[in-house]
Design a protein around this motif. Structure first.
Motif, PDB file in Angstrom:
ATOM      1  N   PHE A   1       0.867  -4.458  11.641  1.00  0.00           N
ATOM      2  CA  PHE A   1       1.041  -3.401  10.580  1.00  0.00           C
ATOM      3  C   PHE A   1       1.112  -1.886  11.095  1.00  0.00           C
ATOM      4  N   ASP A   2       2.038  -1.125  10.677  1.00  0.00           N
ATOM      5  CA  ASP A   2       2.131   0.209  10.958  1.00  0.00           C
ATOM      6  C   ASP A   2       2.430   1.008   9.607  1.00  0.00           C
ATOM      7  N   ILE A   3       1.994   2.475   9.793  1.00  0.00           N
ATOM      8  CA  ILE A   3       2.268   3.307   8.603  1.00  0.00           C
ATOM      9  C   ILE A   3       3.639   3.795   8.630  1.00  0.00           C
ATOM     10  N   TYR A   4       4.466   3.704   7.601  1.00  0.00           N
ATOM     11  CA  TYR A   4       5.783   4.411   7.569  1.00  0.00           C
ATOM     12  C   TYR A   4       5.995   5.522   6.441  1.00  0.00           C
ATOM     13  N   ALA A   5       7.005   6.273   6.558  1.00  0.00           N
ATOM     14  CA  ALA A   5       7.450   7.117   5.796  1.00  0.00           C
ATOM     15  C   ALA A   5       8.693   7.042   5.573  1.00  0.00           C
ATOM     16  N   GLN A   6       9.088   7.323   4.096  1.00  0.00           N
ATOM     17  CA  GLN A   6      10.521   7.309   3.935  1.00  0.00           C
ATOM     18  C   GLN A   6      10.715   8.255   2.488  1.00  0.00           C
ATOM     19  N   ARG A   7      11.957   8.519   2.478  1.00  0.00           N
ATOM     20  CA  ARG A   7      12.373   9.563   1.578  1.00  0.00           C
ATOM     21  C   ARG A   7      12.836   8.455   0.318  1.00  0.00           C
ATOM     22  N   VAL A   8      12.329   8.928  -0.894  1.00  0.00           N
ATOM     23  CA  VAL A   8      12.797   8.362  -2.044  1.00  0.00           C
ATOM     24  C   VAL A   8      14.118   8.225  -2.405  1.00  0.00           C
ATOM     25  N   GLY A   9      15.019   7.051  -2.184  1.00  0.00           N
ATOM     26  CA  GLY A   9      16.391   7.254  -2.202  1.00  0.00           C
ATOM     27  C   GLY A   9      16.874   6.990  -0.933  1.00  0.00           C
ATOM     28  N   GLY A  10      15.970   7.075  -0.028  1.00  0.00           N
ATOM     29  CA  GLY A  10      16.543   6.964   1.368  1.00  0.00           C
ATOM     30  C   GLY A  10      16.643   5.599   1.920  1.00  0.00           C
TER      31      GLY A  10
ATOM     32  N   PHE B   1       0.835  -1.174  -0.101  1.00  0.00           N
ATOM     33  CA  PHE B   1       0.115  -0.133   0.095  1.00  0.00           C
ATOM     34  C   PHE B   1       0.883   1.149  -0.009  1.00  0.00           C
ATOM     35  N   PRO B   2       1.941   1.402  -0.873  1.00  0.00           N
ATOM     36  CA  PRO B   2       2.369   2.712  -0.784  1.00  0.00           C
ATOM     37  C   PRO B   2       1.753   3.783  -1.446  1.00  0.00           C
ATOM     38  N   SER B   3       2.146   4.958  -1.145  1.00  0.00           N
ATOM     39  CA  SER B   3       1.127   6.344  -1.553  1.00  0.00           C
ATOM     40  C   SER B   3       2.585   7.272  -1.788  1.00  0.00           C
ATOM     41  N   LEU B   4       2.723   7.880  -2.927  1.00  0.00           N
ATOM     42  CA  LEU B   4       3.909   8.552  -3.392  1.00  0.00           C
ATOM     43  C   LEU B   4       3.184  10.077  -3.242  1.00  0.00           C
ATOM     44  N   SER B   5       4.246  10.767  -2.472  1.00  0.00           N
ATOM     45  CA  SER B   5       3.650  12.234  -2.365  1.00  0.00           C
ATOM     46  C   SER B   5       3.763  12.821  -3.510  1.00  0.00           C
ATOM     47  N   PRO B   6       2.620  14.137  -3.707  1.00  0.00           N
ATOM     48  CA  PRO B   6       2.628  14.639  -4.817  1.00  0.00           C
ATOM     49  C   PRO B   6       4.075  15.221  -5.457  1.00  0.00           C
ATOM     50  N   ASP B   7       4.718  15.517  -4.666  1.00  0.00           N
ATOM     51  CA  ASP B   7       6.313  16.141  -5.440  1.00  0.00           C
ATOM     52  C   ASP B   7       7.061  15.053  -5.778  1.00  0.00           C
ATOM     53  N   GLY B   8       6.632  13.594  -5.296  1.00  0.00           N
ATOM     54  CA  GLY B   8       7.397  12.489  -5.897  1.00  0.00           C
ATOM     55  C   GLY B   8       8.849  12.153  -5.013  1.00  0.00           C
ATOM     56  N   LYS B   9       8.927  12.993  -4.053  1.00  0.00           N
ATOM     57  CA  LYS B   9      10.194  12.690  -3.146  1.00  0.00           C
ATOM     58  C   LYS B   9      10.050  11.863  -2.018  1.00  0.00           C
ATOM     59  N   SER B  10       9.088  11.700  -1.488  1.00  0.00           N
ATOM     60  CA  SER B  10       8.788  10.732  -0.521  1.00  0.00           C
ATOM     61  C   SER B  10       7.578   9.669  -0.773  1.00  0.00           C
ATOM     62  N   PHE B  11       7.468   8.788   0.316  1.00  0.00           N
ATOM     63  CA  PHE B  11       6.375   7.886   0.118  1.00  0.00           C
ATOM     64  C   PHE B  11       6.128   7.424   1.289  1.00  0.00           C
TER      65      PHE B  11
END
Length: 963
Positions: A451-460, A431-441
């Motif tokens: 299960f928990d909700i996690y946030a991560q930077r694209v490339g991180g 269930f990934p959701s990409l931020s509108p600017d495409g820099k994080s998800f």
């Protein structure tokens, strides 16, 4: 030079090279028979051969000199079977070649089979060999695609150089050469392959050894290129061949002679055109049944490649069109400026022919065609390997399913995208959701058993838990259009739809129901489905519609009463897309509906048995969805009118390097797409068992292996075959396999979902759950699949009848419909007086799993969901007994009628049903054992061994310049 004279010199050099060097001069003088010019020419060439490999750059003589290399003695490598290399336990040798040995191994870290290629030990200190070994790994890893063997790992473990790749089961194209195929499909497939080669060459990869033996066709129809040991990286950016040490050793012939291009065997600079030539050789071979250049010797083969033009294919097979003759003639042109410069050029010519076939009024399923200027083609069916080879020749691009089953272009912009893995942890991330600017998800990730909700930077690489204080599962996150809020589904004490800030603060519930939230374009409302399901093999019971919830005050309104799931709000606020199961039991379909309600418009009804997970493109021009129309669950899209819902194009595939892709999400500019790749495997494992000591003997062993998922295997009463459910993407079937794991048979193989299968006591029949009649009922069949028949007729849309268990005497059957019921097998359904087993307390639900061999007790689970306990029902007293506080999964009786086996976490436990004492008999760090059974003779403990992996990937157009 006169061609006859040239051939005479060429032949004598070839013969002389077979003679020991001190005897060559005398041998040449004898064979020249007084011809001084012949003797001098041959001796000069032999001398040049001894001095340098750089002579006669464009002659067959040079080729002969290069080709006759001194074979190095082969040193038999010690067996590595049973040993560990890094995290890989080696199980058996799959094959060996000049660049190493290939083993089947088990990755004990990630719990999966791999093919482990190991560089021979004697080459470990040879820098050139090591560099070439590493080059192979780099060549594979540069392209991430379903038709290329996926590279997992490259390393050096205690001096052993290895490459770990996916393990591919199937047959090579050479093995499949006895089949037949249609001319029209050969043309259609070859067009797709040109797209594939173009994509490969764009990445700087030249394979250099295209041939049928190097392509494997998996059991599901996927083509995989297996051997990149001779691949060449052309200059791409600043990464040149000299920088990576990948230059070919001078004098070394690279490739397979009959499929080599002139440049390969003459020592010219190699570029992408060498693969195009080799494709032509394979096409010619399977159109005519003959290789166009292969001669009686390697010398003759090389001479033919350099100087001979093969006869047109139509002269051997008169049903090959003259237009194809012209294409092959151009393919084999050796003139400067001749041949095809790119794969796209070849594709353009092939499309002309395909259009002729498409426009032919007589072209039908039979394969017949009328050609302009020809008397017409008869019903010709070309060798299957022709089309299959073209599948395989998509060595580094196009997916096999698109080639086999689609005649439409795969030229979507995503073919040029860079594929990037974003997560690689063990377990499930979805269930990934990409931020509108495409820099994080954000995504749902596994935390223990929840299960928990996690946030991560694209490339991180570091993911931050946004819901650490929630003890229950939090899933299905979705970024708001402005990227400031996240909506998600939570199973916490007050279940429902929640929202929070992108940092995880200010969590509040906005609805006490709902699944799969999707935001309105203005961010003021959210559409949800009343029923949540993550995969198309999970069904809803009854109608479950769509609702729109106001984010500010929680007010809600119903949009549709019909069954719907996974809603997606269109970007211009016109329609909502969703998927549902139609009245046809096997169909999963896509539809759209106006935001304010109205009649649905079906989008993907006829594309496949399973279409689901719809997602709008950010501009609203396309609707993307997951479809199984070619055998795997992958992405497709159609052009769509967002206002009316009308479909404006045929579906086109969006290829990903995954057999099971899902959960798309786009950045606002449409240049990035995030999604999930899933791998779920389960096979039968066994271990010897001592029924007296209740302990295992020795180590577990695999009874079946491969890329499959099975559940709850049961050994037949005579101990010869297992029966089980085969979990498939679009259906579940009942299958059997011999005890040694080799001979598979289908009992069912069709669209419905068939599950929970059990042997009859005499081993002649099986009973199972199926939805083939429109509702979930108990069905039965003979062990060979014949005499398929329905046993129960509850005809309930609300509750299904499942989990059948035969009584040991074969006279009765217990099944579950809300709770357990007992039926008399001696009577027809209309004469049945079904007995409902009581429950204690009445609110508890009992699901029976196994009947004791003496017929006195039925073991199962009592309760609801996670609160269920292992318990048994006594047929004599009509009462239940919970066994301690056990939370076991699918328990079964041991032959002694007293002990019960069950799975808990990664362990198999045995409990004494009288005393409640438990005993751990098996613990695994590599698989999750499920549904344990002990054979009737008490000597084998067996179970389904599961491994599950689900990771998030990114397709990125921002690094390619694609539009």
């Amino acid at each position: 030079m006169d061609p006859k004279r040239w051939k005479q010199i060429d032949s004598l050099v070839d013969q002389a090279l077979e003679v020991p060097e001190p005897e060559q001069a005398a041998f040449v003088a004898e064979k020249a028979n007084g011809d001084a010019d012949l003797e001098r020419a041959v001796l000069e060439l032999l001398a040049a051969q001894g001095q340098s490999n750089e002579f006669l750059q464009h002659s067959a003589m040079r080729i002969v000199a290069q080709a006759i290399a001194i074979d190095q003695p082969q040193v038999k490598a010690p067996s590595l079977i049973g040993q560990k290399v890094a995290t890989y336990r080696i199980e058996k040798l799959l094959g060996a070649g000049g660049m190493g040995q290939v083993y089947l191994a088990f990755d004990e870290k990630l719990r999966r089979n791999v093919a482990l290629k190991i560089l021979p030990a004697e080459y470990g200190k040879n820098d050139e060999r090591v560099r070439r070994f590493e080059l192979e790994a780099r060549a594979i890893s540069k392209i991430n695609h379903p038709n290329i063997v996926t590279i997992y790992d490259v390393g050096n473990a205690e001096g052993i150089y290895y490459i770990a790749t996916e393990f591919v089961e199937g047959k090579t194209l050479r093995d499949l050469s006895a089949g037949r195929f249609k001319l029209r499909n050969v043309m259609a497939n070859s067009i797709q392959i040109c797209d594939a080669l173009s994509a490969a060459h764009a990445q700087g990869i030249i394979h250099r050894d295209i041939k049928p033996e190097n392509v494997m066709i998996r059991e599901d129809g996927y083509a995989k290129i297996l051997d990149f040991g001779v691949a060449k990286l052309s200059d791409v950016g600043s990464e040149t061949m000299s920088q990576i040490g990948a230059n070919t050793v001078k004098g070394m012939m690279i490739g397979t002679p009959a499929y080599m291009s002139p440049a390969q065997i003459s020592g010219d600079q190699i570029d992408h055109r060498t693969d195009i030539w080799s494709c032509g050789v394979v096409l010619y071979e399977f159109l005519t049944g003959k290789n166009p250049f292969k001669g009686s010797s390697r010398q003759a083969t090389f001479e033919a490649i350099l100087s001979k033009n093969p006869p047109p294919p139509s002269s051997i097979n008169p049903e090959v069109p003259s237009e194809v003759d012209a294409i092959l003639e151009k393919l084999f042109s050796r003139d400067n400026g001749g041949g095809y410069a790119t794969a796209n050029d070849l594709r353009a010519d092939l499309k002309v022919i395909k259009r002729e076939l498409d426009s032919s009024t007589s072209m039908g399923l039979s394969g017949e065609s009328s050609w302009t200027g020809r008397a017409g083609l008869r019903n010709r069916r070309l060798p299957l390997v022709a089309a299959t080879v073209f599948l395989g020749l998509a060595i580094v691009a196009a997916s096999a399913w698109a080639i086999f089953f689609s005649n439409r272009s795969t030229d979507t912009e995503w073919a040029r995208a860079t594929s990037v893995p974003l997560t690689d942890s063990q377990g499930i991330e979805f269930f990934p959701s990409l931020s509108p600017d495409g820099k994080s998800f954000v995504f749902a990730g596994q935390t223990g058993d929840s299960f928990d909700i996690y946030a991560q930077r694209v490339g991180g690489k570091t993911a931050r838990n946004l819901t650490p204080d929630s003890p229950a599962a939090d899933t299905q996150p979705a970024y708001s259009p402005d990227g400031e809020l996240i909506a998600f589904r939570s199973e916490r004490e007050e279940k429902g739809i929640y929202i929070m800030t992108e940092g995880g603060e200010n969590v509040r519930r906005i609805a006490d129901f709902g699944f799969h939230p999707s935001w309105s374009p203005d961010g003021k409302e959210i559409v949800v489905s009343a029923f949540g399901r993550d995969q198309p093999n999970v069904r809803s019971l009854g109608d479950n519609g769509l609702w729109i919830v106001n984010v500010e005050n929680g007010t809600k309104r119903e949009v549709s009463k019909v069954e719907a799931s996974f809603p997606a709000w269109s970007p211009n606020n016109k329609r909502i897309a969703y998927w549902y199961q139609s009245s046809s039991i096997s169909k999963r379909e896509i539809a759209t509906i106006p935001v304010d309600g109205g009649e649905p418009v079906i989008v993907a009804k006829d594309f496949a048995t399973s279409n689901w997970n719809p997602v709008w493109s950010p501009d609203g021009r396309h609707l993307y969805f997951v479809s199984s129309r070619t055998g795997s669950l992958n992405f497709w899209r159609v052009q769509i009118d967002e206002i009316t819902g009308g479909v404006l194009s045929e579906p086109e595939p969006v290829v990903t390097p995954s057999k099971f892709s899902r959960h798309m999400s786009f950045s606002r500019d449409g240049k990035r797409m995030i999604y999930v790749q899933t791998s779920d495997q389960a096979n039968i494992q066994g271990v010897e068992f001592n029924s007296k000591t209740l302990k295992t003997v020795g180590e577990p062993f695999w009874i079946t292996q491969g890329e499959r998922e099975i559940t709850r295997p049961e050994l037949s009463p005579d101990g010869t075959r297992f029966v089980m459910r085969a979990v498939k993407i679009t259906q579940d079937d009942i299958v059997t396999v011999s005890r040694d794991g080799r001979e598979w048979r289908d009992i069912t193989d069709d669209a419905p979902f068939d599950r929970y299968v059990r042997w009859s006591p005499d081993g002649k029949q099986v009973a199972f759950y199926s939805d083939r009649g429109g509702t979930g009922e108990i069905w039965a069949a003979n062990a060979d699949g014949t005499n398929l028949r329905q046993m129960t007729f509850q005809n309930s849309q609300e509750t299904a009848s499942g989990f059948p268990i035969w009584s040991p005497d074969g006279k009765s059957l217990v099944y579950t419909n809300l709770t357990a019921h007992l039926m008399d097998l001696s009577k027809d359904w209309k004469d049945q007086k079904i007995t409902r087993l009581p429950t204690t307390p009445p609110s508890d639900r009992f699901v029976g799993w196994d009947w004791s061999p003496d017929g006195k007790r039925i073991v199962g689970t009592l309760g609801e969901g996670s609160a269920s306990s292992v318990a048994y029902y006594s047929m004599e007293t009509g009462t239940y007994r919970k066994i301690g506080k056990l939370r076991g999964i699918i328990p079964s009786w041991l032959p002694d009628n007293r002990h019960i086996a069950y799975a808990a976490g990664n362990k198999i436990m045995i409990v004494d049903s009288e005393t409640g004492l438990t005993n751990e008999v098996l613990s695994s760090m590599t698989v999750r054992p499920r549904s344990p059974f002990v054979s009737r003779d008490g000597k084998l403990l067996y179970y389904a061994a599961h491994s599950y992996e689900s990771n998030i990937w990114l397709l990125d157009l921002t690094t390619t310049g694609g539009e």
